[in-house]
Scaffold this active site. Structure first.
Site, mmCIF file in Angstrom:
data_model
loop_
_atom_site.group_PDB
_atom_site.id
_atom_site.type_symbol
_atom_site.label_atom_id
_atom_site.label_comp_id
_atom_site.label_asym_id
_atom_site.label_seq_id
_atom_site.Cartn_x
_atom_site.Cartn_y
_atom_site.Cartn_z
ATOM 1 N N GLY A 66 0.965 -1.575 0.364
ATOM 2 C CA GLY A 66 0.082 -0.164 0.186
ATOM 3 C C GLY A 66 1.188 1.055 0.028
ATOM 4 N N HIS A 119 8.803 -7.634 -3.361
ATOM 5 C CA HIS A 119 7.429 -7.704 -4.311
ATOM 6 C C HIS A 119 6.983 -8.799 -4.913
ATOM 7 C CE1 HIS A 119 5.149 -4.158 -3.454
ATOM 8 N NE2 HIS A 119 6.007 -3.276 -2.903
ATOM 9 N N LYS A 142 -9.273 -11.850 -16.172
ATOM 10 C CA LYS A 142 -9.316 -11.927 -18.023
ATOM 11 C C LYS A 142 -8.983 -13.053 -18.687
ATOM 12 C CE LYS A 142 -10.131 -9.204 -21.468
ATOM 13 N NZ LYS A 142 -11.617 -8.436 -22.476
ATOM 14 N N GLU A 166 5.272 -10.590 -6.032
ATOM 15 C CA GLU A 166 3.968 -11.003 -7.521
ATOM 16 C C GLU A 166 4.240 -10.309 -8.043
ATOM 17 O OE1 GLU A 166 3.826 -8.709 -4.506
ATOM 18 O OE2 GLU A 166 3.040 -6.710 -5.381
ATOM 19 N N CYS A 206 5.426 -5.959 1.310
ATOM 20 C CA CYS A 206 5.513 -4.476 1.373
ATOM 21 C C CYS A 206 4.955 -3.769 3.475
ATOM 22 C CB CYS A 206 5.429 -4.054 -0.040
ATOM 23 S SG CYS A 206 6.186 -2.548 0.602
ATOM 24 N N TYR A 207 4.041 -2.922 2.568
ATOM 25 C CA TYR A 207 3.506 -2.705 3.379
ATOM 26 C C TYR A 207 2.052 -3.163 4.435
ATOM 27 C CZ TYR A 207 0.140 -0.098 6.278
ATOM 28 O OH TYR A 207 -0.808 1.197 7.287
ATOM 29 N N ASP A 247 -16.017 -11.574 -23.836
ATOM 30 C CA ASP A 247 -16.518 -12.222 -22.288
ATOM 31 C C ASP A 247 -17.724 -12.737 -23.548
ATOM 32 O OD1 ASP A 247 -13.646 -11.185 -21.596
ATOM 33 O OD2 ASP A 247 -14.902 -9.182 -20.139
#
Ligand code: XMP
Length: 520
Positions: free
Chosen positions: A63, A178, A376, A180, A90-91, A237
């Site tokens: 964050g 991070h 997606k 990710e 992180c945060y 979609d």
């Protein structure tokens, strides 16, 4: 934020607690890539609410705030007493330290970007088997200074003495970097080890599970009677949603495809081919090109164009649905990012987007939204698994108002045909160059500019075509694609030689912002 969908479709799930919107989605996606279903929840969720949902694990996102500033987001400290494993990123890692008795200091300088990490404890749960030195992505100012008793420091960087920690007894884990992002090459392993070894997860969430669960959920929702309508737009979609509903309800599904005459070349034929011939879906193909072009005659203002098309679309769809006896349900291809973001969007209206090619909210239908838990890329995998062809599954996003927003000035049948031909060349060459999946969108634009040229000793005065190709993660921002010169050369030659009425080709090198992806 309304991330609480409370529809957990599997036994195993991880809740991603959002402390700053840009990080949480990516973390949730990475967890799903590691085959565990994950959902994003706001940091205001209480420990009791978490307990009721019985997740397998919890991840605190990063964050933008410092844990020291007033109003910094926190989590109900009872969460640490639930006996559910928590990974802070992180945060999120700093918050765990700060809330459990450690300390977080304000650094003189922060660490941003690629940073060298030194692993001190390769026998730990979180960093098991990791090399002693590796590159990680950092983005922080504060740093954890000390941990409570019973916690181990696993790694450090020059400016973060505690870059990774764990307390196996308390089931608390944290990384300052991070894991990710793609810039942390071994990051996904951290997430996988947290899931497998920290949480004891079986990791069995796959797209074929999703299909089975969603088919059962659709059947439960629609019961034994009433027809189900789906408006196919040509996009991925609605196509995947239709294929999924078809698997669940068979011939109770009827699809409506409104051909506005503003579609890409070959698009209508492909939809008919795929759904009617291959899947045997009942398809109402409404050819309404003349009607749309008639209403658009003389219209040059972009907003008026969009509104005109939006209105006509609704009229045509309503007429088509009136012909379907016993229709009670409407399929919509809503995705998880729309669910997360609904209610938070206070962004200024740049273009009147989402009512174009969409349907009004007050229609008398019960909505079936089989993709509302998916990202997606997951929708694409589901589509492939359901047997949809690559041309549909990997089709680029296409705006509801179609080619109309790529024709500056008046829209006529001739100008649509010219643009369709140029656009087909752009898409074909991008595909042949193997760039289809890297490029977010690539298309042709008719800017309504004519210029002088010379072809075969003759003076020409003809249209210019602009090529637009962008890379993007989510269409909110975009960069112009650095297409190879040889490809641009081929595009220019082919468009000028094969499309009558074009004597000049230009390449749009505007990013978003300040430009938008479409021209209108
Ligand atoms: P812009 O041009 O605003 O487009 O940068 C962002 C993304 O949205 C698509 N787009 C639309 N999609 N209805 C849609 O469903 C619309 O009216 C519409 N207008 C733009 C555009 O193709 C890009 O992917």
């Amino acid at each position: 934020m309304s991330g609480d969908t409370s529809e957990t479709p599997t036994e195993e799930s991880v809740l991603v607690v959002d402390f700053g919107a840009q990080y949480a989605q990516l973390i949730a996606r990475r967890i799903r890539e590691a085959n565990v279903y994950s959902e994003i929840v706001p940091h205001t969720i209480t420990a009791a609410e978490i307990r009721d949902r019985a997740p397998t694990g919890i991840v605190f996102s990063g964050g933008p705030k410092s844990v020291h500033v007033e109003g910094a987001p926190v989590i109900d400290p009872e969460v640490y007493e639930l006996d559910i494993p928590v990974l802070g990123i992180c945060y999120g890692a700093q918050l765990i330290a700060a809330q459990t008795g450690g300390s977080v200091g304000r650094n003189e300088r922060g660490e941003y970007g690629r940073t060298e990490l030194t692993v001190h404890d390769p026998d730990s749960t979180l960093l098991a088997g990791d090399p002693e030195e590796q590159t990680v992505w950092m983005s922080h100012f504060d740093a954890i200074e000390s941990l409570p008793d019973g916690f181990d420091t696993l790694a450090s960087t020059p400016d973060a003495p505690v870059a990774a920690f764990e307390s196996v007894d308390r089931k608390l884990y944290g990384v300052q970097y991070h894991p990710e992002v793609a810039h942390t090459p071994l990051g996904q392993r951290v997430i996988e080890r947290f899931l497998s070894d920290g949480c004891g997860a079986d990791r069995r969430w796959t797209m074929s599970n999703v299909i089975d669960t969603q088919v059962a959920a659709i059947q439960a929702q629609v019961g034994d009677s009433g027809r189900v309508i789906c408006a196919l737009s040509g996009g991925v979609d609605s196509a995947v949603a239709a294929a999924l509903v078809h698997r669940a309800v068979g011939d109770r599904l009827v699809c409506v495809y409104v051909d506005t005459g503003l579609m890409r070349k070959g698009e209508s034929e492909q939809i008919v081919e795929t759904f009617e011939r291959n899947f045997g879906v009942e398809l109402r193909h409404v050819s309404a090109g003349d009607r749309f072009l008639g209403k658009l005659a003389g219209v040059t203002d972009p907003e008026v164009k969009r509104k005109t098309i939006g209105e006509q679309f609704i009229r045509v769809f309503e007429a088509a649905k009136a012909d379907v006896d016993g229709a009670r349900f409407l399929v919509q291809g809503t995705l998880y990012p729309d669910v997360i973001e609904s209610g938070t969007s206070d962004a200024a209206k740049i273009k009147s987007h989402h009512n174009v090619g969409g349907l009004p909210e007050d229609m008398d239908f019960e909505l079936v939204e089989p993709l509302r838990l998916l990202f997606k890329d997951e929708v694409r995998s589901v589509g492939t698994e359901l047997g949809l062809p690559d041309e549909i599954v990997w089709r680029q996003p296409f705006p509801g108002p179609g080619l109309a927003v790529r024709i500056v000035g008046e829209i006529t049948a001739e100008r649509v045909a010219l643009l369709q031909d140029a656009d087909a060349i752009v898409r074909e060459e991008i595909r042949l160059a193997g760039l289809e999946r890297e490029i977010w969108q690539a298309f042709a634009v008719l800017p309504g500019v004519r210029s002088v040229g010379v072809m075969g000793d003759e003076r020409t005065y003809a249209d210019a075509v602009v090529i637009r190709a962008v890379t993007s993660e989510d269409a909110m921002t975009a960069d112009w694609a650095r297409l190879p010169y040889e490809l641009l050369d081929r595009l220019s030659n082919r468009i000028i030689n094969e499309v009558r009425g074009v004597n000049r080709v230009a390449y749009d090198i505007t990013s978003k912002p300040p430009g938008t992806i479409e021209w209108e």
